[in-house]
Design a protein around this motif. Structure first.
Motif, mmCIF file in Angstrom:
data_model
loop_
_atom_site.group_PDB
_atom_site.id
_atom_site.type_symbol
_atom_site.label_atom_id
_atom_site.label_comp_id
_atom_site.label_asym_id
_atom_site.label_seq_id
_atom_site.Cartn_x
_atom_site.Cartn_y
_atom_site.Cartn_z
ATOM 1 N N UNK A 27 0.802 -1.221 0.000
ATOM 2 C CA UNK A 27 0.000 0.000 0.000
ATOM 3 C C UNK A 27 0.838 1.276 0.000
ATOM 4 N N UNK A 28 2.109 1.177 0.420
ATOM 5 C CA UNK A 28 2.961 2.367 0.468
ATOM 6 C C UNK A 28 4.348 2.010 -0.058
ATOM 7 N N UNK A 29 5.214 3.027 -0.177
ATOM 8 C CA UNK A 29 6.571 2.809 -0.694
ATOM 9 C C UNK A 29 7.513 2.274 0.373
ATOM 10 N N UNK A 30 7.137 2.384 1.636
ATOM 11 C CA UNK A 30 7.998 1.918 2.724
ATOM 12 C C UNK A 30 7.454 0.618 3.298
ATOM 13 N N UNK A 31 8.281 -0.025 4.127
ATOM 14 C CA UNK A 31 7.861 -1.252 4.792
ATOM 15 C C UNK A 31 7.388 -0.953 6.211
ATOM 16 N N UNK A 32 7.143 0.293 6.504
ATOM 17 C CA UNK A 32 6.758 0.727 7.852
ATOM 18 C C UNK A 32 5.264 0.483 8.092
ATOM 19 N N UNK A 33 4.960 -0.150 9.215
ATOM 20 C CA UNK A 33 3.563 -0.351 9.621
ATOM 21 C C UNK A 33 3.227 0.724 10.642
ATOM 22 N N UNK A 34 2.239 1.540 10.329
ATOM 23 C CA UNK A 34 1.849 2.620 11.241
ATOM 24 C C UNK A 34 0.365 2.492 11.564
ATOM 25 N N UNK A 35 -0.095 3.391 12.383
ATOM 26 C CA UNK A 35 -1.514 3.394 12.746
ATOM 27 C C UNK A 35 -2.397 3.636 11.523
ATOM 28 N N UNK A 36 -1.866 4.369 10.543
ATOM 29 C CA UNK A 36 -2.641 4.692 9.339
ATOM 30 C C UNK A 36 -2.859 3.481 8.435
#
Length: 106
Positions: A35-44
């Motif tokens: 869903x995004x360009x990073x592998x970061x999982x955030x609240x969003x």
């Protein structure tokens, strides 16, 4: 703790699938795609990885006492039980213009 471990495993599996698919150039479905360009999982973007939050509250009305005409009941289910709100309505008793009794209790 056990459910947290399940969620972490679920996120790890989805991220691993995305890494392998991108490395091999495979096509992913819309749900599996990154869903995004990073592998970061955030609240969003957490909902994309673990799904919608589990509904845990049976409270429909926040303030006490309940509004007039509403009572709370309990129902037995195979999963334990559920709270029910039962709405009531006032009925005029007596006879109608034709002389028939109305309002139950015949």
């Amino acid at each position: 703790v056990r459910s947290l471990n399940k969620y972490i495993d679920k996120i790890s599996r989805k991220l691993a699938l995305q890494v392998v698919a991108e490395a091999e150039g495979a096509e992913l479905t819309k749900d599996s795609m990154r869903k995004s360009d990073t592998w970061c999982i955030s609240e969003n973007n957490l909902e994309d990885y673990v799904g919608k939050p589990i509904f845990t509250s049976d409270r429909l009305y926040d303030k006490d006492p309940l509004p007039n005409g509403i009572v709370m009941g309990l129902a037995w289910t195979s999963m334990g039980g559920s709270a029910l709100y039962i709405e009531t309505q006032a009925i005029r008793r007596g006879t109608d213009p034709e002389g028939k009794q109305r309002g139950g209790g015949m």
